[in-house]
Design a protein around this motif. Structure first.
Motif, PDB file in Angstrom:
ATOM      1  N   GLY A  32      14.449   6.508  71.020  1.00 38.02           N
ATOM      2  CA  GLY A  32      14.221   7.141  72.469  1.00 38.02           C
ATOM      3  C   GLY A  32      13.622   8.070  71.951  1.00 38.02           C
ATOM      4  O   GLY A  32      13.826   9.106  71.773  1.00 38.02           O
ATOM      5  N   ASP A  33      12.486   8.075  72.861  1.00 35.35           N
ATOM      6  CA  ASP A  33      11.939   9.009  73.902  1.00 35.35           C
ATOM      7  C   ASP A  33      12.421  10.644  74.262  1.00 35.35           C
ATOM      8  O   ASP A  33      11.843  11.825  73.722  1.00 35.35           O
ATOM      9  CB  ASP A  33      10.383   8.503  74.408  1.00 35.35           C
ATOM     10  N   GLU A  34      13.131   9.310  75.235  1.00 37.08           N
ATOM     11  CA  GLU A  34      14.738  10.622  75.607  1.00 37.08           C
ATOM     12  C   GLU A  34      14.858  11.567  74.682  1.00 37.08           C
ATOM     13  O   GLU A  34      14.732  13.009  74.640  1.00 37.08           O
ATOM     14  CB  GLU A  34      15.996   9.987  76.378  1.00 37.08           C
ATOM     15  N   TRP A  35      15.823  11.320  72.853  1.00 37.31           N
ATOM     16  CA  TRP A  35      16.805  11.780  72.562  1.00 37.31           C
ATOM     17  C   TRP A  35      15.222  13.497  72.102  1.00 37.31           C
ATOM     18  O   TRP A  35      15.010  14.305  71.565  1.00 37.31           O
ATOM     19  CB  TRP A  35      16.559  11.461  71.250  1.00 37.31           C
ATOM     20  N   LYS A  36      14.170  13.200  72.060  1.00 34.19           N
ATOM     21  CA  LYS A  36      13.115  14.127  71.181  1.00 34.19           C
ATOM     22  C   LYS A  36      12.718  14.446  72.184  1.00 34.19           C
ATOM     23  O   LYS A  36      12.366  15.857  71.759  1.00 34.19           O
ATOM     24  CB  LYS A  36      12.049  12.986  70.445  1.00 34.19           C
ATOM     25  N   ARG A  37      12.338  14.424  73.371  1.00 37.58           N
ATOM     26  CA  ARG A  37      12.016  15.395  74.841  1.00 37.58           C
ATOM     27  C   ARG A  37      13.312  15.996  74.597  1.00 37.58           C
ATOM     28  O   ARG A  37      12.716  17.333  75.100  1.00 37.58           O
ATOM     29  CB  ARG A  37      12.069  14.754  76.211  1.00 37.58           C
ATOM     30  N   ILE A  38      14.399  16.395  74.848  1.00 45.31           N
ATOM     31  CA  ILE A  38      15.160  17.253  74.983  1.00 45.31           C
ATOM     32  C   ILE A  38      15.991  17.757  73.338  1.00 45.31           C
ATOM     33  O   ILE A  38      16.709  18.730  73.991  1.00 45.31           O
ATOM     34  CB  ILE A  38      16.672  16.301  75.184  1.00 45.31           C
ATOM     35  N   GLY A  39      15.976  17.078  72.178  1.00 48.45           N
ATOM     36  CA  GLY A  39      16.428  17.719  70.894  1.00 48.45           C
ATOM     37  C   GLY A  39      15.642  18.748  70.489  1.00 48.45           C
ATOM     38  O   GLY A  39      14.575  19.423  71.132  1.00 48.45           O
ATOM     39  N   PRO A  40      16.294  19.793  70.037  1.00 47.25           N
ATOM     40  CA  PRO A  40      16.162  21.467  69.599  1.00 47.25           C
ATOM     41  C   PRO A  40      14.529  21.422  69.343  1.00 47.25           C
ATOM     42  O   PRO A  40      14.941  20.350  68.164  1.00 47.25           O
ATOM     43  CB  PRO A  40      17.213  21.945  69.168  1.00 47.25           C
ATOM     44  N   ARG A  41      14.204  22.337  69.218  1.00 44.19           N
ATOM     45  CA  ARG A  41      12.874  22.961  68.188  1.00 44.19           C
ATOM     46  C   ARG A  41      13.328  24.005  67.671  1.00 44.19           C
ATOM     47  O   ARG A  41      14.090  24.701  67.583  1.00 44.19           O
ATOM     48  CB  ARG A  41      11.787  23.048  69.298  1.00 44.19           C
ATOM     49  N   LEU A  42      13.167  24.311  66.228  1.00 42.77           N
ATOM     50  CA  LEU A  42      13.030  24.869  65.032  1.00 42.77           C
ATOM     51  C   LEU A  42      12.229  24.919  65.085  1.00 42.77           C
ATOM     52  O   LEU A  42      10.881  24.842  64.343  1.00 42.77           O
ATOM     53  CB  LEU A  42      13.621  24.807  63.783  1.00 42.77           C
ATOM     54  N   ILE A  43      11.576  26.473  65.361  1.00 41.98           N
ATOM     55  CA  ILE A  43      10.038  27.511  65.183  1.00 41.98           C
ATOM     56  C   ILE A  43      10.044  28.438  64.469  1.00 41.98           C
ATOM     57  O   ILE A  43      11.320  29.969  64.195  1.00 41.98           O
ATOM     58  CB  ILE A  43       9.768  27.703  66.785  1.00 41.98           C
ATOM     59  N   ARG A  44       8.986  28.604  63.175  1.00 41.94           N
ATOM     60  CA  ARG A  44       9.039  29.464  62.989  1.00 41.94           C
ATOM     61  C   ARG A  44       7.721  30.511  63.245  1.00 41.94           C
ATOM     62  O   ARG A  44       6.913  30.087  63.342  1.00 41.94           O
ATOM     63  CB  ARG A  44       8.917  29.660  61.524  1.00 41.94           C
ATOM     64  N   ILE A  45       7.865  31.792  63.143  1.00 43.77           N
ATOM     65  CA  ILE A  45       7.489  32.790  64.613  1.00 43.77           C
ATOM     66  C   ILE A  45       6.566  33.414  63.018  1.00 43.77           C
ATOM     67  O   ILE A  45       7.250  34.224  62.290  1.00 43.77           O
ATOM     68  CB  ILE A  45       8.370  34.195  65.347  1.00 43.77           C
ATOM     69  N   PRO A  46       5.807  33.460  63.283  1.00 46.01           N
ATOM     70  CA  PRO A  46       5.022  33.906  61.131  1.00 46.01           C
ATOM     71  C   PRO A  46       4.164  35.555  61.709  1.00 46.01           C
ATOM     72  O   PRO A  46       4.944  36.450  61.797  1.00 46.01           O
ATOM     73  CB  PRO A  46       2.981  32.979  61.785  1.00 46.01           C
ATOM     74  N   ASP A  47       3.972  36.322  63.656  1.00 49.47           N
ATOM     75  CA  ASP A  47       4.162  37.434  63.398  1.00 49.47           C
ATOM     76  C   ASP A  47       5.144  37.683  64.726  1.00 49.47           C
ATOM     77  O   ASP A  47       4.267  37.717  65.933  1.00 49.47           O
ATOM     78  CB  ASP A  47       2.825  37.993  63.837  1.00 49.47           C
ATOM     79  N   GLU A  48       6.324  37.963  64.176  1.00 49.34           N
ATOM     80  CA  GLU A  48       6.965  38.366  65.152  1.00 49.34           C
ATOM     81  C   GLU A  48       6.968  39.854  66.073  1.00 49.34           C
ATOM     82  O   GLU A  48       7.753  40.124  67.390  1.00 49.34           O
ATOM     83  CB  GLU A  48       9.005  38.550  64.781  1.00 49.34           C
ATOM     84  N   SER A  49       6.360  40.420  65.663  1.00 48.08           N
ATOM     85  CA  SER A  49       5.729  41.609  66.218  1.00 48.08           C
ATOM     86  C   SER A  49       5.570  41.838  67.775  1.00 48.08           C
ATOM     87  O   SER A  49       6.056  42.983  68.975  1.00 48.08           O
ATOM     88  CB  SER A  49       4.645  42.571  65.247  1.00 48.08           C
ATOM     89  N   LYS A  50       5.054  41.148  67.791  1.00 53.25           N
ATOM     90  CA  LYS A  50       4.062  40.300  69.445  1.00 53.25           C
ATOM     91  C   LYS A  50       5.153  39.696  70.276  1.00 53.25           C
ATOM     92  O   LYS A  50       5.127  40.223  71.361  1.00 53.25           O
ATOM     93  CB  LYS A  50       3.303  39.842  68.866  1.00 53.25           C
ATOM     94  N   TYR A  51       6.300  39.775  69.399  1.00 50.55           N
ATOM     95  CA  TYR A  51       7.734  38.888  70.838  1.00 50.55           C
ATOM     96  C   TYR A  51       8.676  39.918  71.008  1.00 50.55           C
ATOM     97  O   TYR A  51       9.321  39.651  71.346  1.00 50.55           O
ATOM     98  CB  TYR A  51       7.889  38.575  70.379  1.00 50.55           C
ATOM     99  N   LEU A  52       8.610  40.777  69.758  1.00 48.12           N
ATOM    100  CA  LEU A  52       9.876  41.713  69.979  1.00 48.12           C
ATOM    101  C   LEU A  52      10.453  42.288  71.068  1.00 48.12           C
ATOM    102  O   LEU A  52      11.573  42.997  71.020  1.00 48.12           O
ATOM    103  CB  LEU A  52      10.182  42.948  69.075  1.00 48.12           C
ATOM    104  N   ASP A  53       9.250  42.828  71.933  1.00 47.20           N
ATOM    105  CA  ASP A  53       8.896  43.029  73.006  1.00 47.20           C
ATOM    106  C   ASP A  53      10.259  42.455  74.502  1.00 47.20           C
ATOM    107  O   ASP A  53      10.711  42.730  75.085  1.00 47.20           O
ATOM    108  CB  ASP A  53       8.130  43.945  74.279  1.00 47.20           C
TER     109      ASP A  53
END
Length: 310
Positions: A73-94
């Motif tokens: 079902g597409d709805e499960w895929k739409r609301i399902g959690p995403r696991l994301i590896r951040i390659p360069d976290e330094s620009k996001y830490l703020d």
């Protein structure tokens, strides 16, 4: 013998978390143990177009997997959690939430590859409940996770974390809760005891009531944030319990009426009479409210100067 130091602790403010996070990611660099930052995103909380667009931008520059992509079902895929590896976290830490809703993102710190960590989380999707059955575990829901975290034993924390060393969950009233693992991973399924399950359900009751209130009248909480709403509902739940109201659906009704009616409604008939009978132990609150006659409602409206139909 290795001392088990798996634990849960809280960081008091978002600012303190931004200071803590880069230090933890560096780990023990002398032994080459720098950790990667993973975002666990609850897609059910990312509903606005700009939030979806921002998330897509982040994913374009990162490795990621959808943890419900194997569901039908597409709805499960739409609301399902995403696991994301951040390659360069330094620009996001703020701003660690990356411009997404604060309650939509939790953070895992791990030396594992994306595939290994995602396999672990896939195994966590089902949790064993006290009757021996299985239930879908929405570990991406930061509200559920925060209410659960400090109920877990050291062994359960190890099972939760798998190959990760830290799991950081934002708190609705500010700050961040941290599950921490300092010893080797303990295998097995995550199972809650009856006492843990009951306490978790009790802690989640304000959030269930909020969902009911939003369906009845979304304007009631329009000028309050989630922390204010939850605090208010916890006080109302406490008041309901003090009257001897035991069942969750009765507690919910008491809270909703308290939000819709003027303060002190519980001290005026027919509610004062109903609550007295509940306190005596021989009546259900919802059943008695259902028996209130039109004449009694008119008398109530006249006494408090309020029209329940408006």
């Amino acid at each position: 013998m290795t001392k088990n130091t798996n634990s849960f602790f809280e960081i008091a403010s978002d600012e303190d978390f931004r200071t803590w996070l880069p230090k933890e990611l560096r780990g023990d660099e002398t032994e080459g143990k720098r950790l990667s930052l993973y975002l666990l995103v609850d897609m059910a909380r990312c509903t606005a177009d700009d939030e979806i667009s921002r998330l897509d931008e982040i994913c374009q520059d990162s490795e990621w997997l959808g943890l419900y992509d194997d569901f039908e079902g597409d709805e499960w895929k739409r609301i399902g959690p995403r696991l994301i590896r951040i390659p360069d976290e330094s620009k996001y830490l703020d701003r660690p939430s990356l411009g997404l809703p604060a309650q939509a993102v939790s953070y895992l710190l791990a030396g594992d590859h994306l595939s290994s960590l995602s396999e672990h989380l896939l195994r966590l999707r089902e949790i064993t409940i006290p009757d021996g059955g299985k239930s879908l575990f929405r570990f991406q829901d930061t509200i559920v996770m925060r209410e659960l975290c400090d109920l877990l034993s050291a062994k359960q924390i190890s099972i939760m974390l798998g190959g990760a060393s830290k799991w950081a969950v934002p708190c609705i009233c500010g700050g961040v809760g941290i599950l921490s693992k300092e010893v080797n991973h303990v295998g097995g399924e995550l199972a809650l005891s009856e006492a843990q399950f009951e306490l978790l359900n009790d802690r989640l009751l304000p959030h269930s009531i909020k969902a009911e209130v939003d369906e009845v009248d979304s304007a009631i909480f329009l000028d309050k944030d989630l922390c204010q709403i939850t605090t208010d509902l916890r006080l109302r739940i406490e008041a309901a319990r003090s009257y001897g109201i035991k069942f969750d659906d009765d507690v919910s009704l008491f809270c909703i009426l308290g939000l819709q009616l003027p303060a002190g409604f519980d001290e005026v008939n027919p509610f004062s009479r109903i609550l007295q009978s509940v306190r005596n132990g021989d009546r259900r609150f919802s059943a008695e409210v259902g028996k209130v006659s039109a004449e009694e409602w008119e008398q109530f409206e006249s006494q408090i100067g309020f029209d329940v139909n408006n």
